[in-house]
Design a protein around this motif. Sequence first.
Motif, PDB file in Angstrom:
ATOM      1  N   ASP A 155       0.841  -1.191   0.000  1.00 41.88           N
ATOM      2  CA  ASP A 155       0.000   0.000   0.000  1.00 41.88           C
ATOM      3  C   ASP A 155       0.879   1.245   0.000  1.00 41.88           C
ATOM      4  OD1 ASP A 155       0.799  -0.600   2.639  1.00 41.88           O
ATOM      5  OD2 ASP A 155      -0.787   0.642   3.449  1.00 41.88           O
ATOM      6  N   PHE A 156       0.349   2.327  -0.545  1.00 40.81           N
ATOM      7  CA  PHE A 156       1.054   3.603  -0.547  1.00 40.81           C
ATOM      8  C   PHE A 156       0.040   4.727  -0.498  1.00 40.81           C
ATOM      9  CE2 PHE A 156       0.143   2.799  -4.956  1.00 40.81           C
ATOM     10  CZ  PHE A 156      -0.059   4.029  -5.535  1.00 40.81           C
TER      11      PHE A 156
ATOM     12  N   ARG B 221      -3.662   3.599  -1.895  1.00 37.45           N
ATOM     13  CA  ARG B 221      -3.770   2.807  -3.112  1.00 37.45           C
ATOM     14  C   ARG B 221      -2.838   1.615  -2.960  1.00 37.45           C
ATOM     15  NH1 ARG B 221      -3.829   6.342  -8.288  1.00 37.45           N
ATOM     16  NH2 ARG B 221      -5.155   4.664  -9.015  1.00 37.45           N
ATOM     17  N   TYR B 222      -2.945   0.679  -3.873  1.00 38.03           N
ATOM     18  CA  TYR B 222      -2.212  -0.585  -3.754  1.00 38.03           C
ATOM     19  C   TYR B 222      -1.508  -0.933  -5.056  1.00 38.03           C
ATOM     20  CZ  TYR B 222      -5.280  -0.649   0.209  1.00 38.03           C
ATOM     21  OH  TYR B 222      -5.933  -0.284   1.354  1.00 38.03           O
TER      22      TYR B 222
ATOM     23  N   ASN C 181      10.164  -1.605 -12.289  1.00 32.92           N
ATOM     24  CA  ASN C 181       8.882  -1.184 -12.851  1.00 32.92           C
ATOM     25  C   ASN C 181       7.783  -1.382 -11.822  1.00 32.92           C
ATOM     26  OD1 ASN C 181       6.745  -0.521 -14.456  1.00 32.92           O
ATOM     27  ND2 ASN C 181       7.192  -1.987 -16.075  1.00 32.92           N
ATOM     28  N   SER C 182       7.596  -0.399 -10.963  1.00 31.21           N
ATOM     29  CA  SER C 182       6.687  -0.558  -9.823  1.00 31.21           C
ATOM     30  C   SER C 182       5.207  -0.582 -10.208  1.00 31.21           C
ATOM     31  CB  SER C 182       6.923   0.545  -8.793  1.00 31.21           C
ATOM     32  OG  SER C 182       6.636   1.804  -9.360  1.00 31.21           O
TER      33      SER C 182
ATOM     34  N   ASP D 197      -7.289   0.844  -6.350  1.00 32.75           N
ATOM     35  CA  ASP D 197      -7.916   1.560  -5.230  1.00 32.75           C
ATOM     36  C   ASP D 197      -8.450   0.573  -4.199  1.00 32.75           C
ATOM     37  OD1 ASP D 197      -7.548   4.193  -6.234  1.00 32.75           O
ATOM     38  OD2 ASP D 197      -9.251   3.912  -7.571  1.00 32.75           O
ATOM     39  N   ASP D 198      -8.761  -0.634  -4.655  1.00 28.87           N
ATOM     40  CA  ASP D 198      -9.370  -1.655  -3.811  1.00 28.87           C
ATOM     41  C   ASP D 198      -8.342  -2.742  -3.479  1.00 28.87           C
ATOM     42  OD1 ASP D 198     -11.550  -3.055  -2.549  1.00 28.87           O
ATOM     43  OD2 ASP D 198     -11.557  -4.387  -4.290  1.00 28.87           O
ATOM     44  N   LYS D 199      -8.078  -2.949  -2.199  1.00 25.93           N
ATOM     45  CA  LYS D 199      -7.077  -3.924  -1.784  1.00 25.93           C
ATOM     46  C   LYS D 199      -7.479  -5.352  -2.182  1.00 25.93           C
ATOM     47  CE  LYS D 199      -4.105  -5.395   1.953  1.00 25.93           C
ATOM     48  NZ  LYS D 199      -3.654  -5.167   3.312  1.00 25.93           N
TER      49      LYS D 199
END
Length: 56
Positions: free
Chosen positions: A9-10, A19-20, A30-31, A38-40
């Motif tokens: 999460d960040f 957000r995830y 490449n993150s 938006d939804d875990k």
Amino acid sequence: MEPTFKVLDFIHATNGGTRYRIFDSEDQANSNKHGVYDDKAEAESVCSKLIAEHKG
């Protein structure tokens, strides 16, 4: 053994919301490769599929 993929999460810089991302330990440069969610639960689902595909 550490999983290749995991959900991180960040905090979104402009709106402060959480957000995830799916972290890929084999391609750390490449993150956003596997998307930003938006939804875990959705991120966890995609992550599980990636892990299953990687094992197969």
